[in-house]
Design a protein around this motif. Structure first.
Motif, PDB file in Angstrom:
ATOM      1  N   TRP A 246       0.771   4.508   1.832  1.00 26.44           N
ATOM      2  CA  TRP A 246       0.176   5.199   2.971  1.00 26.44           C
ATOM      3  C   TRP A 246       1.174   6.200   3.537  1.00 26.44           C
ATOM      4  CZ3 TRP A 246      -1.804   0.274   5.994  1.00 26.44           C
ATOM      5  CH2 TRP A 246      -2.929  -0.240   5.345  1.00 26.44           C
TER       6      TRP A 246
ATOM      7  N   ARG B 245     -10.958   8.956  11.994  1.00 26.25           N
ATOM      8  CA  ARG B 245     -11.784   8.979  10.771  1.00 26.25           C
ATOM      9  C   ARG B 245     -11.234   9.972   9.757  1.00 26.25           C
ATOM     10  NH1 ARG B 245     -18.320   9.283  10.502  1.00 26.25           N
ATOM     11  NH2 ARG B 245     -18.021   7.031  10.468  1.00 26.25           N
TER      12      ARG B 245
ATOM     13  N   ALA C  47       0.851  -1.196   0.000  1.00 23.56           N
ATOM     14  CA  ALA C  47       0.000   0.000   0.000  1.00 23.56           C
ATOM     15  C   ALA C  47       0.879   1.236   0.000  1.00 23.56           C
ATOM     16  CB  ALA C  47      -0.917   0.001   1.220  1.00 23.56           C
TER      17      ALA C  47
ATOM     18  N   GLU D 262      -8.887  -4.369   4.727  1.00 27.61           N
ATOM     19  CA  GLU D 262      -9.824  -4.146   5.823  1.00 27.61           C
ATOM     20  C   GLU D 262      -9.131  -4.467   7.139  1.00 27.61           C
ATOM     21  OE1 GLU D 262     -14.349  -5.363   6.321  1.00 27.61           O
ATOM     22  OE2 GLU D 262     -13.012  -6.971   7.006  1.00 27.61           O
TER      23      GLU D 262
ATOM     24  N   HIS E  19      -6.863   9.021   3.330  1.00 31.19           N
ATOM     25  CA  HIS E  19      -6.248   7.916   2.581  1.00 31.19           C
ATOM     26  C   HIS E  19      -7.239   7.252   1.628  1.00 31.19           C
ATOM     27  CE1 HIS E  19      -3.105   8.390   5.590  1.00 31.19           C
ATOM     28  NE2 HIS E  19      -2.342   7.584   4.889  1.00 31.19           N
ATOM     29  N   GLY E  20      -8.403   7.875   1.421  1.00 31.97           N
ATOM     30  CA  GLY E  20      -9.390   7.300   0.511  1.00 31.97           C
ATOM     31  C   GLY E  20     -10.151   6.138   1.095  1.00 31.97           C
ATOM     32  N   GLY E  21     -10.122   5.966   2.409  1.00 34.29           N
ATOM     33  CA  GLY E  21     -10.836   4.865   3.044  1.00 34.29           C
ATOM     34  C   GLY E  21     -12.007   5.362   3.853  1.00 34.29           C
ATOM     35  N   ARG E  22     -12.520   4.506   4.703  1.00 37.10           N
ATOM     36  CA  ARG E  22     -13.618   4.896   5.579  1.00 37.10           C
ATOM     37  C   ARG E  22     -13.481   4.133   6.892  1.00 37.10           C
ATOM     38  NH1 ARG E  22     -19.169   1.849   3.757  1.00 37.10           N
ATOM     39  NH2 ARG E  22     -18.281  -0.195   3.289  1.00 37.10           N
ATOM     40  N   LEU E  23     -14.039   4.716   7.935  1.00 33.89           N
ATOM     41  CA  LEU E  23     -13.981   4.134   9.270  1.00 33.89           C
ATOM     42  C   LEU E  23     -15.394   4.107   9.817  1.00 33.89           C
ATOM     43  CD1 LEU E  23     -12.054   3.112  11.507  1.00 33.89           C
ATOM     44  CD2 LEU E  23     -11.960   5.452  12.357  1.00 33.89           C
TER      45      LEU E  23
ATOM     46  N   ALA F 207      -8.431   8.304   7.967  1.00 37.17           N
ATOM     47  CA  ALA F 207      -8.933   7.290   7.023  1.00 37.17           C
ATOM     48  C   ALA F 207      -9.463   7.944   5.755  1.00 37.17           C
ATOM     49  CB  ALA F 207     -10.010   6.439   7.688  1.00 37.17           C
TER      50      ALA F 207
ATOM     51  N   ALA G 228      -8.029  -3.294  -1.743  1.00 37.46           N
ATOM     52  CA  ALA G 228      -8.158  -2.618  -0.452  1.00 37.46           C
ATOM     53  C   ALA G 228      -7.773  -3.562   0.682  1.00 37.46           C
ATOM     54  CB  ALA G 228      -9.583  -2.108  -0.260  1.00 37.46           C
TER      55      ALA G 228
END
Length: 709
Positions: free
Chosen positions: A380, A462, A378, A418, A468-472, A465, A416
């Motif tokens: 990051w 959050r 990744a 998780e 970084h293009g993610g979600r929490l 996250a 992705a």
């Protein structure tokens, strides 16, 4: 200029341009066509004149000495033939020139009684035909009769012949204008009519433009007023929905303004809460600092190392609060600044767990980290992700009662990753899970302050996250006090309620949906349940389609319970990705037992990973219920894992379908052995996606299957 006036002028200009274009075309076409018509009419009259002239010359036996009176006779004769006026006075053609004998008065032989003949009415020549005719000699040049000034205009000619010999040429000059006399009056009436129509069209355009402009301008004016009020701070303003049949853009504008007002109202409430909470959070350490400093000044406490250490701790607390608030304010205004670089996610997770482990042991908690050995690489910001993990782990340590467990796991979901963190009770009420990420929110304010929490850690996590293009998201832990969540998708309310009662009695939580499309949307956006009980005959979207769609993004255990009991239906359900298939009518106790079995198999994936080589590049993780080929994990269902594991443990051995069926269904249910074919087909497809050098599972016709390594 206002919109009403602009639209009115625009409509009038468009209508005027259209009317002008059409009128110009009609005028030109009418004028040109009418001129052609008049020329054709003149040609017909000239031909009749020629015919009358030839008859007269034939009667005369040759050319006359004076052509002028002869031309007048020809014109009169042609008018009689055309039906214009009465015949000319005088004797008919061919009659002798002498007058008739006179009779005596009285008696039979006497003269007739005298009477007066009224003069003939004046002849009308609306087309001005006569003055335009000229008689030319046989050479077509020398004028013999008629007005010579008309020779300057173009015209038509006809040869007058006698016995095949041309004696004269009749020439008819074109009209001085496009129309004369009655013809000009006709054209004038047409022009007047067109102008009247144009005026009516313009008037109608003006009226329609006014009506339409007013209809558009009113909701726009309302939107303008609402925008001004919102700009002035009245966030409670809401616009009514426009009338039906109006412009969709205006309706969307009203909806957007209402949404903006609602968002601004929410932001204003959040801002006010932030100010109040920030003031409260800063007052606490400031009160401690003030009290301790006053105690030192007043001599109540000695100025020693402990007092200075306490002051330093409160200063650090204030500094941490200020830094956290600054970080959150930055994330609200723009994305957090991050320096992305290639990192090893597994190593990053392991380092975060090792840092927190000593504190966990001191608090009487156990850190379990069944992390995979291999995770996709990744890009990051390692520092930000470490901060995210530290905030999550710190939150779990503060809110987990000893003795307890904090469990960290990770898995690859395509490109992705998780990361999941579960902990034991106490938990958070389900209705407050989403609020955990609100700044300064505390489910238990007194507890969090006792442990030094500021209520900002999860909000910062959050924000990292999102950067970084993610979600929490937060959901009930599988280690929590409540049981696992089972999603029931069933359109029969009584049956769903019955299953729900049995699941609740077994310690499970349940959620019921009656529509297939709603269930799919729930699985895509909401917290993932532990298992799904899925009916097939559903409104909105068929259960088999739901199963196929879910398998594209999740391996959640799915148990199909349906009234479709045919073998083909069961095979289709399993082939689409279902882990189990129960036919209606069924025993609720058996259904609960199957759910427990599915969850036991799924929970095995969270145990510590131990890969056992199985030959041919394959490795088996018994605890994790997974198979890896050349460090590439296979996304297998529990049934597929047991089947492939059995084949890997005995390469080259031929297994009958019945033997494999006993491995697939440990409860020895009575189902067709063709179910094995569906699972083998799915395993082959998943193996082919990894591009092995050859097909590993061979079919032994009439018997079963064999694994060749």
């Amino acid at each position: 200029m206002r919109l009403v006036h602009q639209l009115s002028l625009l409509f009038i200009a468009i209508a005027l341009a259209a009317v002008a274009a059409v009128a110009s075309l009609v005028f030109w076409n009418l004028r040109a066509g009418f001129s052609d018509y008049l020329q054709a009419q003149d040609g017909e009259h000239l031909t009749r004149l020629m015919e009358a002239a030839e008859r007269d010359l034939a009667r005369r036996g040759g050319a006359p000495e004076d052509w002028r009176p002869v031309l007048r006779e020809w014109l009169e004769a042609s008018r009689v033939l055309a039906g214009h006026g009465a015949p000319a006075e005088g004797p008919p053609a061919g009659a002798p020139d002498e007058p008739p004998p006179r009779r005596e008065h009285g008696g039979a032989g006497g003269p007739p009684p005298e009477f007066r003949r009224d003069p003939p009415p004046p002849r009308r020549d609306p087309s001005n035909f006569g003055p335009r005719v000229v008689v030319l000699a046989a050479d077509g040049i020398t004028p013999l009769a008629g007005r010579r000034e008309t020779l300057d205009r173009p015209g038509q000619t006809r040869a007058v012949k006698l016995n095949g010999q041309t004696l004269a040429v009749l020439r008819l000059a074109e009209r001085a204008g496009p129309a004369e006399g009655v013809d000009a009056s006709f054209l004038h009436r047409q022009h007047i009519g067109l102008l009247a129509v144009a005026g009516v069209v313009l008037l109608m355009a003006l009226v329609l433009a006014r009506l339409l402009a007013v209809r558009w301008a009113r909701p726009l004016a309302e939107a303008q007023v609402a925008a001004r009020r919102i700009a002035a701070g009245e966030f409670g303003v809401r616009l009514p929905a426009p009338r039906a049949g109006g412009a969709s853009e205006i309706a969307d504008l009203h909806g957007d303004i209402n949404a903006m007002a609602a968002a601004l109202s929410l932001l204003e409430s959040s801002r006010q809460r932030w100010i109040a909470e920030l003031s409260h959070e800063l007052r606490t350490p400031l009160a401690v600092l003030r009290g301790e400093v006053e105690a030192l000044v007043d001599g109540i406490r000695p100025l020693d190392g402990a007092a200075l250490g306490s002051l330093q701790e409160e200063i650090r607390r204030l500094s941490r609060l200020v830094e956290d608030f600054h970080l959150l304010a930055t994330s609200e205004l723009r994305a957090l600044p991050c320096e992305f670089e290639p990192v090893a996610p597994a190593a990053l997770l392991q380092a975060a767990v090792e840092r927190i482990a000593p504190r966990a042991r001191a608090l009487g908690l156990v850190i379990e980290a069944p992390l995979p050995q291999v995770l996709p690489a990744a890009r990051w910001d390692a520092i930000r992700i470490s901060q995210l993990l530290a905030n999550l782990l710190e939150n779990s340590l503060r809110y987990t009662t000893a003795p307890g467990i904090v469990q960290v796991s990770a898995r690859a979901l395509g490109a992705a990753i998780e990361i999941r963190l579960d902990d034991t009770p106490p938990g958070v009420p389900e209705g407050e899970l989403e609020r955990l990420f609100d700044p300064l929110y505390r489910a238990d304010p007194s507890r969090s302050r006792a442990f030094g929490g500021s209520g900002l850690g999860l909000a910062i996590a959050r924000a990292i996250a999102l950067a970084h293009g993610g979600r929490l998201r937060a959901e009930a832990s599988s280690l929590g006090v409540m049981g696992d969540l089972i999603l029931i998708v069933e359109d029969e309310p009584k049956l769903a309620a019955l299953v729900r009662d049995y699941l609740q009695a077994a310690g499970f939580r349940s959620e019921w949906l009656a529509d297939g499309r709603q269930a799919l949307e729930r699985l895509k956006t909401g917290p993932m349940p532990a298992a799904v009980l899925l009916d097939v005959m559903l409104p909105g979207l068929d259960g088999l389609e739901v199963c196929r769609a879910v398998r594209a993004f999740s391996d959640v255990p799915i148990l199909i319970n349906s009234a479709r009991v045919e073998e083909l239906d069961r095979l289709l359900g399993l082939e689409l990705g279902a882990d189990d298939y129960v036919c209606k009518p069924f025993s609720p106790r058996e259904l609960v037992a199957r759910v427990k079995a599915l969850l036991r198999r799924a929970q095995g994936r969270l145990a510590p990973a131990t890969l056992v080589p199985a030959g041919g590049g394959f490795a088996v993780d018994e605890a994790g219920q997974r198979v890896v080929w050349q460090e590439q994990p296979l996304a297998l269902t529990p049934v597929e894992f047991r089947l492939l594991r059995q084949l890997l443990q005995h390469p080259g051995r031929v297994f009958e379908r019945a033997q494999l069926l006993d491995l697939i269904h440990e409860d020895f249910r009575d189902v067709s052995d063709r179910v094995v074919d569906s699972h083998v087909k799915n395993i082959r497809r998943k193996l082919a996606a990894l591009d092995p050098p050859q097909e590993c599972i061979a079919s032994v016709y009439g018997v079963g299957y064999r694994l060749d390594l």
